[in-house]
Design a protein around this motif. Structure first.
Motif, PDB file in Angstrom:
ATOM      1  N   ASP A   7       2.312   1.892  -3.413  1.00  0.00           N
ATOM      2  CA  ASP A   7       1.190   2.675  -4.296  1.00  0.00           C
ATOM      3  C   ASP A   7       1.062   4.037  -4.124  1.00  0.00           C
ATOM      4  OD1 ASP A   7       0.523   0.293  -5.440  1.00  0.00           O
ATOM      5  OD2 ASP A   7      -0.993  -0.241  -4.310  1.00  0.00           O
ATOM      6  N   LYS A   8       1.411   4.530  -2.819  1.00  0.00           N
ATOM      7  CA  LYS A   8       1.145   5.963  -2.619  1.00  0.00           C
ATOM      8  C   LYS A   8       2.635   6.588  -3.219  1.00  0.00           C
ATOM      9  CE  LYS A   8      -1.430   5.430   1.657  1.00  0.00           C
ATOM     10  NZ  LYS A   8      -1.638   5.671   3.013  1.00  0.00           N
TER      11      LYS A   8
ATOM     12  N   SER B 245      -4.650   5.024 -10.648  1.00  0.00           N
ATOM     13  CA  SER B 245      -3.591   3.974  -9.984  1.00  0.00           C
ATOM     14  C   SER B 245      -2.056   4.337 -10.522  1.00  0.00           C
ATOM     15  CB  SER B 245      -3.914   2.515 -10.416  1.00  0.00           C
ATOM     16  OG  SER B 245      -4.032   2.283 -11.602  1.00  0.00           O
TER      17      SER B 245
ATOM     18  N   ALA C  50       2.031   6.802  -6.908  1.00  0.00           N
ATOM     19  CA  ALA C  50       1.161   8.051  -7.215  1.00  0.00           C
ATOM     20  C   ALA C  50       1.613   9.347  -7.022  1.00  0.00           C
ATOM     21  CB  ALA C  50      -0.065   7.708  -6.612  1.00  0.00           C
ATOM     22  N   SER C  51       2.457   9.431  -6.248  1.00  0.00           N
ATOM     23  CA  SER C  51       3.018  10.872  -5.876  1.00  0.00           C
ATOM     24  C   SER C  51       4.444  11.064  -6.384  1.00  0.00           C
ATOM     25  CB  SER C  51       3.549  11.041  -4.299  1.00  0.00           C
ATOM     26  OG  SER C  51       4.365  10.023  -3.880  1.00  0.00           O
TER      27      SER C  51
ATOM     28  N   ARG D 244      -1.758  -0.814  -9.832  1.00  0.00           N
ATOM     29  CA  ARG D 244      -1.889  -0.681  -8.444  1.00  0.00           C
ATOM     30  C   ARG D 244      -1.503  -2.202  -7.915  1.00  0.00           C
ATOM     31  NH1 ARG D 244      -3.921   3.684  -5.896  1.00  0.00           N
ATOM     32  NH2 ARG D 244      -4.618   2.381  -4.112  1.00  0.00           N
TER      33      ARG D 244
ATOM     34  N   VAL E 229       0.858  -0.991   0.036  1.00  0.00           N
ATOM     35  CA  VAL E 229       0.122  -0.148  -0.016  1.00  0.00           C
ATOM     36  C   VAL E 229       0.864   1.326  -0.083  1.00  0.00           C
ATOM     37  CG1 VAL E 229      -1.764   1.405   1.393  1.00  0.00           C
ATOM     38  CG2 VAL E 229      -1.817  -1.106   1.183  1.00  0.00           C
ATOM     39  N   ALA E 230       1.926   1.116   0.806  1.00  0.00           N
ATOM     40  CA  ALA E 230       2.897   2.526   0.859  1.00  0.00           C
ATOM     41  C   ALA E 230       3.518   2.602  -0.505  1.00  0.00           C
ATOM     42  CB  ALA E 230       3.704   2.182   1.804  1.00  0.00           C
TER      43      ALA E 230
END
Length: 856
Positions: free
Chosen positions: A284-285, A855, A288-289, A299, A281-282
């Motif tokens: 993916d963040k 995503s 995305a950034s 994703r 999950v981290a």
């Protein structure tokens, strides 16, 4: 024809391969293609993974080769089969304490067998598709677990840094620390201090030299520096000892108590799974950034990630390696190095295999004190101040502290179980703890309920309501998000009795949807309250900022779906007649207190409620200023407490937006809504027609030019977006203008609006030029000439932007990007200008933005 080239002949006996009719032709064979970004990222990750894998193996007491085996298997197996393309797996610091305890208790070969069984358990969980359920664990428990493991690692490795040997527990290590400090090993302390200094100072090297050297991983520099100092100084220190691979220990049948082995398997499964899923999950963040518009990275598929981690643990345990999990340090380095696919993770595993086979003499020069210092620094970093501040802000510091202490003093599984028990107790306490206050102010009796209103609070609520005099006006404020059936019935019965005795009751709440204006015996009001309460519970954070009527009125009988950006006139869910005067006056607030901006329709067959004037007639008093003041009041009451800290930070640091967003002044284009942006994200310039006048004294416009110069030269924005929209009135005016001057007939006096619209004439001329292909929408043709002109105007204004000197200079330097965007209001669909239309020569194509695009 060359004699070396065989002539192609036709074989009459060979059957030609054909694919069935109405089916696509067979896909060509896929070739392995390695992007340059993946190759460079894999090298960076390998340089970090090599020393860390050896250090973690040293900290667990396992054979040092086991760390290399786990790193290679994590890269190859988990990298190929896992569901998170950019997450890097391998031996993780979070597993150090668990693995060390298992090795001490059962031995290394049994620990390998436990790793295999844990991998099989992960495969089972992945097949059951329960990966999302693992994310239900409170972040305070996860962060507390990692902090406790970090403390345990740091205290144990401190003994090796000082030249001694660690004990079996944290308390034993702390107890023997004074004696260890009195008997320092100067060589070990020197190498460890140098390693820590390089590890901390390398990312902070200043100047141009720092920019050139910082891409080299700090862990590699630190270990290499400590190794070089030990070799050049001739220091006598314990060093890495990699035995021959022929004598490498493989797993054996588990030997020990059955319950203990089951607990060990569950512990490895829990820690590996939770750490890997949270890491995915981290990642993916982080992806995305990541700035730029590179290849889209899908994703993470959490169930597939669990399967991949299980397969990796089975292979690692079978080959005599440490347990495998997703590793935050290596994954972050992989993303920041620009990796675009899982090839970077797999290639890093290949490099680890090459190093383990060919670099053994070089690895055996590394002092153990240098590896211990590296792992100790990793353990200290696992106690994150950011995580502590976060859990404190969410009032979960007790859960974090208990979990941390439990892991340090009792063990990982016991500490996590203790943290879960405390988290459940805290949640129950919050649910059961309700504060009820009562006071009188200017003849109005106020009863405020803070917290969840359940059956446990009904006796206290009844006692407070019993003190309210008969016939008095009462305001009951429900400052909570939940009310159970017992509390609801008790409150309704009291309201019915109080209104029957001539009193008035006004039920309000922190969320306006809890307002109740229906009589107690009206089933419509009862159902509305339940629906409103359900809507309030589903409202996301920040949704209460919509204003006093954003959650709807309770006398509608329907569920409210209003949001903070809901227009004023739609701040109601449905129309409903007012209650009859003989039963309802007690539940109605005075006219001066009632919000009046929930407008009722004036269509034939529908009537306006009493006291609400028709829009066809003259209103009794102006309401628009009241709407604005009411909206500001709702912001101050509901939203300001939530955003005050962020706005205070922006006030201290100043604005640093990343984008200049130039769009139309149309009231239907809500920039923050369609871009999901917040304070400080966008520097917005709005004008009629989203026009960018060309620079120059005759045709320029200082206001727009000044905004562009300020955004590019002062704020240093990285991109500029010109956004048009459907149904633009300025484009309609341009199309309807006379050809004489482009905006009006010669007999009409020039107005400010007409003078402004002359900046849109180049767009009109561009569309009329038959030699230029029109910009198009992907998948369909423009609905009419107005939409075609709106698209053409976006492309034309981007050309005008390039004529401004600050923009041209930034484009030459490569520090600025220009983007075009079109927003269709009726469809709520955004389109991005992506480039040439393959079917229209050099035409520009607007592609729709889909939900799945987020995503990447």
């Amino acid at each position: 024809m060359s004699a070396c080239t065989p002539a192609r002949t036709t074989d009459a006996t060979r059957t030609e391969r054909v694919h069935p009719p109405h089916s696509p032709p067979p896909a060509p064979r896929r070739r392995l293609r390695l992007a340059g970004a993946d190759v460079s990222a894999s090298i960076a990750v390998f340089l970090i993974a090599l020393p860390l894998s050896l250090g973690i193996a040293l900290a667990t007491g396992a054979p040092l080769q086991a760390g290399l085996v786990a790193a290679a298997v994590g890269g190859l197996v988990a990298g190929r089969l896992g569901g998170s393309p950019l997450q890097v797996s391998g031996p993780a610091a979070g597993l150090t304490v668990v693995t060390a305890d298992l090795i001490h208790r059962y031995g290394w070969r049994t620990t390998c067998a436990i790793t295999v069984l844990a991998g099989a358990a992960q495969l089972g969980l992945g097949c059951l598709r329960v990966a999302r359920s693992a994310l239900a664990v409170s972040p305070a428990i996860v962060h507390g677990m990692l902090a406790g493991i970090g403390v345990t690692i740091a205290v144990a490795q401190l003994h090796i840094v000082l030249g001694g040997n660690p004990q079996s527990s944290v308390l034993a290590n702390l107890g023997s620390l004074p004696a260890q400090l009195a008997d320092l090993h100067p060589a070990a302390v020197t190498v460890s201090t140098l390693t820590l200094a390089l590890l901390l100072l390398w990312p902070r090297l200043p100047g141009r030299a720092g920019r050139l050297l910082r891409p080299v991983p700090a862990p590699l520099v630190a270990v290499a520096g400590g190794t070089a100092a030990a070799a050049l100084g001739g220091l006598t220190l314990p060093r890495v000892d990699l035995p021959s691979w022929s004598s490498h220990a493989l797993p054996a049948l588990p030997d020990g108590p059955v319950l203990g082995l089951i607990a060990a398997v569950l512990t490895i499964t829990l820690v590996c799974s939770v750490q890997s899923l949270l890491g995915a999950v981290a990642v993916d963040k982080l992806v995305a950034s990541r700035p730029g518009s590179g290849p889209r990275v899908p994703r993470s598929d959490l169930d597939r990630e669990l399967l991949g981690q299980g397969a990796a643990n089975i292979v690692s345990g079978a080959l005599g390696g440490l347990p495998v999990a997703g590793v935050a340090v290596r994954s972050t380095a992989n993303v920041r190095a620009g990796a675009v696919s899982r090839n970077s993770t797999m290639l890093h595993g290949v490099l680890v295999v090459v190093a383990a086979l060919l670099m053994v003499p070089l690895l055996e020069l590394i002092p153990l004190a240098s590896l211990a210092a590296l792992v100790m620094a990793v353990g200290i970093q696992m106690v994150s101040l950011h995580h502590i501040r976060t859990v404190t802000r969410h009032r979960e510091a007790v859960v974090y502290a208990v979990t941390t202490l439990g892991v340090v003093l009792l063990g990982v599984l016991q500490g996590v179980a203790l943290g879960i028990a405390v988290a459940v107790a805290v949640a129950l306490n919050r649910l059961a703890h309700t504060r009820i206050t009562y006071h009188e102010e200017e003849g109005v009796h106020h009863v405020r309920v803070r917290g969840q209103l359940t059956f446990l609070a009904v006796p206290r609520l009844s006692r407070v309501l019993h003190h309210v005099p008969q016939g008095a006006r009462v305001v009951v404020e429900l400052d909570g998000s939940f009310m159970d059936h017992a509390a609801f019935e008790s409150l309704q019965d009291w309201q019915k009795t109080h209104t029957a005795q001539g009193g008035t009751v006004d039920l309000t709440g922190r969320r306006p949807g809890l307002r109740q204006d229906a009589p107690a015996d009206d089933p419509t009001g009862t159902e509305a309250d339940a629906a409103t309460d359900a809507a309030a519970r589903r409202t996301p954070p920040g949704a209460e900022a919509a204003g006093p009527e954003s959650a709807g009125t309770a006398n509608t009988g329907t569920e409210c779906r209003c949001r903070p950006w809901t227009p004023w006139r739609n701040h109601q869910c449905a129309t409903a007649p007012e209650p009859a005067p003989q039963t309802a006056p007690a539940a109605e607030p005075p006219q001066r207190d009632r919000p009046t901006h929930s407008r009722q329709p004036d269509h034939p067959g529908q009537s306006n409620p009493p006291g609400q004037p028709s829009r066809l007639g003259q209103p009794d008093r102006p309401t628009h200023g009241y709407r604005l003041a009411h909206g500001v009041s709702a912001f101050q009451r509901n939203t300001a407490p939530l955003v005050r800290s962020e706005l205070a930070r922006l006030a201290r640091e100043g604005q640093r937006p990343s984008q200049l967003f130039l769009t139309c002044a149309d009231s239907r284009v809500v920039t923050s809504m369609i871009t999901s942006s917040g304070p400080g994200d966008l520097f917005v310039v709005r004008n009629v027609g989203n026009l960018v006048p060309l620079p120059g004294a005759e045709s320029g416009d200082d206001s727009v030019a000044a905004a562009i110069e300020y955004a590019v030269d002062v704020l240093k924005v990285r991109s500029v977006t010109v956004c048009g929209h459907s149904g633009c009135g300025a484009m309609q005016a341009l199309l309807g203008s006379a050809p004489g001057d482009g905006t009006q007939t010669p007999s009409t006096p020039r107005t400010p609006l007409a003078r402004w619209l002359r900046h849109g004439r180049p767009s009109l001329e561009r569309m009329a030029d038959t030699g230029r292909p029109w910009p198009r929408l992907a998948g369909r043709s423009p609905h009419d000439a107005v939409e075609q002109l709106c698209l053409t105007n976006v492309v034309q204004q981007l050309e005008h932007l390039r004529a401004h000197e600050p923009v041209a200079r930034a484009l030459r330097e490569g520090t600025l990007e220009l983007h075009g965007m079109y927003f269709h209001v009726g469809e709520a669909q955004a389109y991005l200008l992506t480039g040439a239309d393959p079917g229209e020569g050099e035409g520009r194509l607007f592609d729709p933005v889909g939900a799945a695009d987020a995503s990447g």
